[in-house]
Write a protein that holds these residues in place. Structure first.
Motif, PDB file in Angstrom:
ATOM      1  N   ARG A 127       0.850  -1.187   0.000  1.00  0.00           N
ATOM      2  CA  ARG A 127       0.000   0.000   0.000  1.00  0.00           C
ATOM      3  C   ARG A 127       0.885   1.235   0.000  1.00  0.00           C
ATOM      4  N   ALA A 128       0.554   2.198  -0.853  1.00  0.00           N
ATOM      5  CA  ALA A 128       1.418   3.368  -1.075  1.00  0.00           C
ATOM      6  C   ALA A 128       1.642   4.206   0.176  1.00  0.00           C
ATOM      7  N   ASP A 129       0.723   4.149   1.132  1.00  0.00           N
ATOM      8  CA  ASP A 129       0.888   4.943   2.353  1.00  0.00           C
ATOM      9  C   ASP A 129       1.455   4.140   3.523  1.00  0.00           C
ATOM     10  N   ASN A 130       1.921   2.937   3.265  1.00  0.00           N
ATOM     11  CA  ASN A 130       2.515   2.102   4.313  1.00  0.00           C
ATOM     12  C   ASN A 130       4.018   2.397   4.379  1.00  0.00           C
ATOM     13  N   VAL A 131       4.357   3.537   4.951  1.00  0.00           N
ATOM     14  CA  VAL A 131       5.732   4.033   4.928  1.00  0.00           C
ATOM     15  C   VAL A 131       6.707   3.124   5.680  1.00  0.00           C
ATOM     16  N   ARG A 132       6.258   2.502   6.756  1.00  0.00           N
ATOM     17  CA  ARG A 132       7.161   1.608   7.504  1.00  0.00           C
ATOM     18  C   ARG A 132       7.557   0.411   6.659  1.00  0.00           C
ATOM     19  N   ALA A 133       6.593  -0.197   5.990  1.00  0.00           N
ATOM     20  CA  ALA A 133       6.899  -1.358   5.150  1.00  0.00           C
ATOM     21  C   ALA A 133       7.780  -0.951   3.974  1.00  0.00           C
ATOM     22  N   ILE A 134       7.486   0.174   3.345  1.00  0.00           N
ATOM     23  CA  ILE A 134       8.290   0.641   2.217  1.00  0.00           C
ATOM     24  C   ILE A 134       9.735   0.872   2.656  1.00  0.00           C
ATOM     25  N   ALA A 135       9.923   1.454   3.822  1.00  0.00           N
ATOM     26  CA  ALA A 135      11.277   1.686   4.342  1.00  0.00           C
ATOM     27  C   ALA A 135      12.000   0.363   4.574  1.00  0.00           C
ATOM     28  N   LEU A 136      11.292  -0.628   5.092  1.00  0.00           N
ATOM     29  CA  LEU A 136      11.888  -1.958   5.296  1.00  0.00           C
ATOM     30  C   LEU A 136      12.349  -2.533   3.964  1.00  0.00           C
ATOM     31  N   TYR A 137      11.487  -2.513   2.970  1.00  0.00           N
ATOM     32  CA  TYR A 137      11.840  -3.088   1.673  1.00  0.00           C
ATOM     33  C   TYR A 137      13.027  -2.347   1.048  1.00  0.00           C
ATOM     34  N   LYS A 138      13.066  -1.039   1.179  1.00  0.00           N
ATOM     35  CA  LYS A 138      14.182  -0.269   0.634  1.00  0.00           C
ATOM     36  C   LYS A 138      15.498  -0.640   1.320  1.00  0.00           C
ATOM     37  N   PHE A 158     -10.730   3.743  -1.891  1.00  0.00           N
ATOM     38  CA  PHE A 158      -9.660   3.102  -2.649  1.00  0.00           C
ATOM     39  C   PHE A 158      -8.291   3.547  -2.128  1.00  0.00           C
ATOM     40  N   TYR A 159      -7.342   2.610  -2.155  1.00  0.00           N
ATOM     41  CA  TYR A 159      -5.964   2.884  -1.766  1.00  0.00           C
ATOM     42  C   TYR A 159      -5.044   2.399  -2.879  1.00  0.00           C
ATOM     43  N   ASP A 160      -4.106   3.246  -3.259  1.00  0.00           N
ATOM     44  CA  ASP A 160      -3.149   2.898  -4.294  1.00  0.00           C
ATOM     45  C   ASP A 160      -2.030   2.035  -3.716  1.00  0.00           C
ATOM     46  N   GLY A 161      -1.324   1.380  -4.601  1.00  0.00           N
ATOM     47  CA  GLY A 161      -0.207   0.540  -4.207  1.00  0.00           C
ATOM     48  C   GLY A 161       1.045   0.886  -4.979  1.00  0.00           C
ATOM     49  N   ILE A 162       2.145   0.348  -4.510  1.00  0.00           N
ATOM     50  CA  ILE A 162       3.432   0.486  -5.182  1.00  0.00           C
ATOM     51  C   ILE A 162       3.983  -0.922  -5.381  1.00  0.00           C
TER      52      ILE A 162
END
Length: 169
Positions: A127-138, A158-162
């Motif tokens: 999910r595009a607004d899941n900043v903690r998960a995005i930081a983990l993956y990066k 609706f929620y966008d994804g990355i």
């Protein structure tokens, strides 16, 4: 202490209620409070298939006997795309920010880099607004590959994804 091991078909009875719990705790997952749409027998067969595969895996994280996290990789049997694996991670809310997701992702990436898997790309959609998960993956080297409009619909919103990928040499 958190331990990680590969799931067996005997774990199906733990995984099904776990997925319903994490699905009810978080709006970041495709799964909701209903859990996975599988019977116990279907989940057992799925796990047994993964155990017999060189490029599919399901990992489980435990604190003692309590299942606290899960991570998996699924690939296609089609020759032209079997080098890519789709991954997913779920962690009980009580264990967020305690390193469980990091431990699961570390184990998953290490397994994928094993030359026997044949994997050359790991993909996930977050999910595009899941900043903690995005930081983990990066932190593990995943990069953004694209955007997914209206990935999830929750209570009419609706929620966008990355889409993020990790290329494996």
């Amino acid at each position: 202490m958190i331990t990680v091991r590969e799931a067996t078909k005997e774990d199906a009875a733990l995984i099904l209620p776990f997925m319903a719990t994490v699905g009810g705790e978080s709006d970041n997952l495709v799964t909701d409070e209903k859990g996975l749409p599988f019977s116990l027998g279907q989940e057992e067969a799925y796990l047994q298939h993964k155990q017999g595969s060189k490029n599919n895996i399901q990992l489980l994280a435990f604190e003692g006997n309590v299942l606290v996290g899960s991570a998996g990789c699924d690939t296609s049997s089609r020759q032209r795309i079997c080098h890519g694996g789709e991954i997913g991670i779920s962690v009980l809310k009580a264990y967020w920010n305690k390193g469980v997701g990091t431990l699961l992702l570390s184990n998953l990436v290490q397994w994928a880099r094993n030359s026997e898997t044949g994997l050359r790309k790991l993909s996930l959609t977050v999910r595009a607004d899941n900043v903690r998960a995005i930081a983990l993956y990066k932190r593990f080297g995943f990069v953004e590959e694209g955007k997914v409009k209206r990935l999830l619909q929750i209570n009419g919103v609706f929620y966008d994804g990355i889409t993020m990928v990790l290329l494996i040499d």
